[in-house]
Enzyme design. Structure first.
Site, short mmCIF file in Angstrom:
data_model
loop_
_atom_site.label_atom_id
_atom_site.label_comp_id
_atom_site.label_asym_id
_atom_site.label_seq_id
_atom_site.Cartn_x
_atom_site.Cartn_y
_atom_site.Cartn_z
N GLU A 94 42.73 42.94 33.40
CA GLU A 94 42.23 44.67 34.30
C GLU A 94 43.28 45.08 34.73
OE1 GLU A 94 39.66 45.84 38.20
OE2 GLU A 94 38.87 44.37 36.76
N GLY A 139 31.16 50.00 43.61
CA GLY A 139 31.99 49.08 44.28
C GLY A 139 31.29 47.73 44.43
N ASP A 172 37.98 40.27 43.43
CA ASP A 172 36.74 40.56 42.79
C ASP A 172 37.21 39.11 41.43
OD1 ASP A 172 36.70 42.68 44.03
OD2 ASP A 172 36.90 44.69 42.80
N ASP A 226 43.67 42.30 49.74
CA ASP A 226 44.32 41.38 48.41
C ASP A 226 45.42 41.54 48.42
OD1 ASP A 226 43.19 43.39 47.46
OD2 ASP A 226 41.91 42.79 45.60
#
Length: 391
Positions: A172, A136, A184, A48
């Site tokens: 984040e 995770g 995510d 990503d």
């Protein structure tokens, strides 16, 4: 005896969040309860932040945020795991390096939205979640995104899911201090049930790809190794920094550009193998990223062709690459993957950022318990803390 972490239904999750809110803030109810799911990434790991492709699916497990707006600038935050410990802060004081722990993910979202010039005053919020923490499975993004949905709704901000995703990523990265990419948060806000999300991290476009293992007599077994991982301990950042360094040396914005034309990947790897300090590490990190992007393309092609049963070798190859080239696996993840394969899984790999967390295995639907029992037995035989299984 195997341990299973079951998801709550929506009504149970909402009721639990409201109960946590009442315990922390008294009888006046919240304005509502909002939620966002955890995720499992089928394939496309550490791609990503390299502008690549990834393929997450939402979990049934969700984080719930009961929230009530305030008229001042104070944010009060509580959680079900310690409902009487209310953390209070002035939103104007939030900045990188000023908040830590789980509240950084909450306050960071408000900060990020305010950085966009949006009017976000104070709030009271209570959190409850059945997304396993440290597994995770993106518990942090589920937390951020549930709060983002709540703030957007109560203040009428009118932000799109794409805009909220970007705000949560910034929270984040800059407030919680985890240099993750956007997978995510996109999985928490942009996935739909029964589909995998093909996310192109270069332009943030998405395609919803049907994903229904049960229709083919299969199941996706999620194994929480209980080897807790953390993305703020420096290892994740080091992998990202190496990839960015390699891209700069090759004169491209991201490593994704090296997958656009035939032969580009091979030429790039040859260029990086110049014998300079750190060259071997750069080659291995880049080799994983480029191969993993290709594996995502192949995985999606198989799904499009109705050939889910044929993706096992791609899962296996992904794990080998993450273990050997990217070096983000660990003993528990390797034991889980090897035991699942030995018990008949069609394919298995670690999922998420690594250094602990979870693994996934594609198994026959009627063999779920047998595979789980075999993985559990393998952990016990090696003196490891028994895993949990997400269902």
């Amino acid at each position: 005896m195997t341990t299973w972490a079951h998801a709550w239904d929506q009504a149970t999750g909402q009721d639990r969040a409201r109960a946590a809110f009442a315990a922390a803030f008294g009888a006046t109810p919240p304005a509502g309860v909002w939620s966002a799911p955890g995720r499992v990434n089928l394939i496309g790991e550490h791609t990503d932040y390299n502008g690549g492709l990834c393929l997450p699916v939402p979990l049934a497990h969700r984080t719930y945020a009961a929230l009530r707006p305030r008229v001042d600038e104070v944010a009060r935050m509580a959680s079900s795991w310690d409902p009487t410990a209310v953390v209070s802060l002035e939103l104007a004081s939030v900045a990188p390096g000023t908040v830590d722990g789980w509240t950084a993910y909450v306050a960071g979202v408000a900060w990020s939205l305010r950085e966009l010039g949006l009017e976000v005053p104070g709030f009271d919020v209570a959190i409850d979640s059945c997304v396993p923490v440290g597994a995770g499975l993106s518990s942090s993004a589920a937390l951020e995104c549930s709060v983002a949905l709540a703030l957007d709704a109560v203040h009428g901000l009118g932000q799109s899911r794409e805009a909220l995703t970007a705000a949560c990523v910034r929270a984040e990265n800059e407030i919680a201090g985890a240099p993750t990419g956007g997978m995510d948060q996109a999985a928490a806000l942009r996935t739909i049930a029964g589909h995998a999300l093909l996310l192109d991290c270069r332009d943030l476009s998405v395609r919803h790809v049907p994903f229904d293992p049960a229709a083919e007599g299969l199941a996706l077994l999620v194994i929480d190794t209980r080897a807790e991982h953390a993305l703020v301990d420096g290892q994740y950042a080091a992998r990202r920094a190496t990839c960015e360094e390699a891209a700069a040396l090759l004169g491209v914005p991201t490593l994704r550009e090296l997958t656009d034309a035939p032969g580009d990947a091979e030429r790039a790897l040859a260029t990086l193998a110049d014998g300079s300090p750190g060259a071997d590490v750069r080659v291995r990190r880049v080799r994983h990223v480029l191969a993993e992007i290709e594996r995502v393309k192949q995985f999606v092609a198989l799904l499009d062709a109705g050939r889910l049963r044929d993706v096992g070798p791609l899962l296996d190859a992904s794990h080998t690459s993450l273990r050997d080239d990217y070096e983000v696996s660990c003993r528990e993840l390797d034991v889980a993957v090897e035991a699942a394969r030995a018990a008949g899984a069609l394919g298995a790999r670690m999922t998420g950022g690594g250094f602990g967390g979870s693994a996934i295995a594609l198994v026959e639907a009627d063999a779920v318990d047998a595979v789980a029992d075999a993985v559990d037995a393998a952990f016990r035989a090696q003196g490891l803390t028994p895993p949990a299984f997400v269902a």
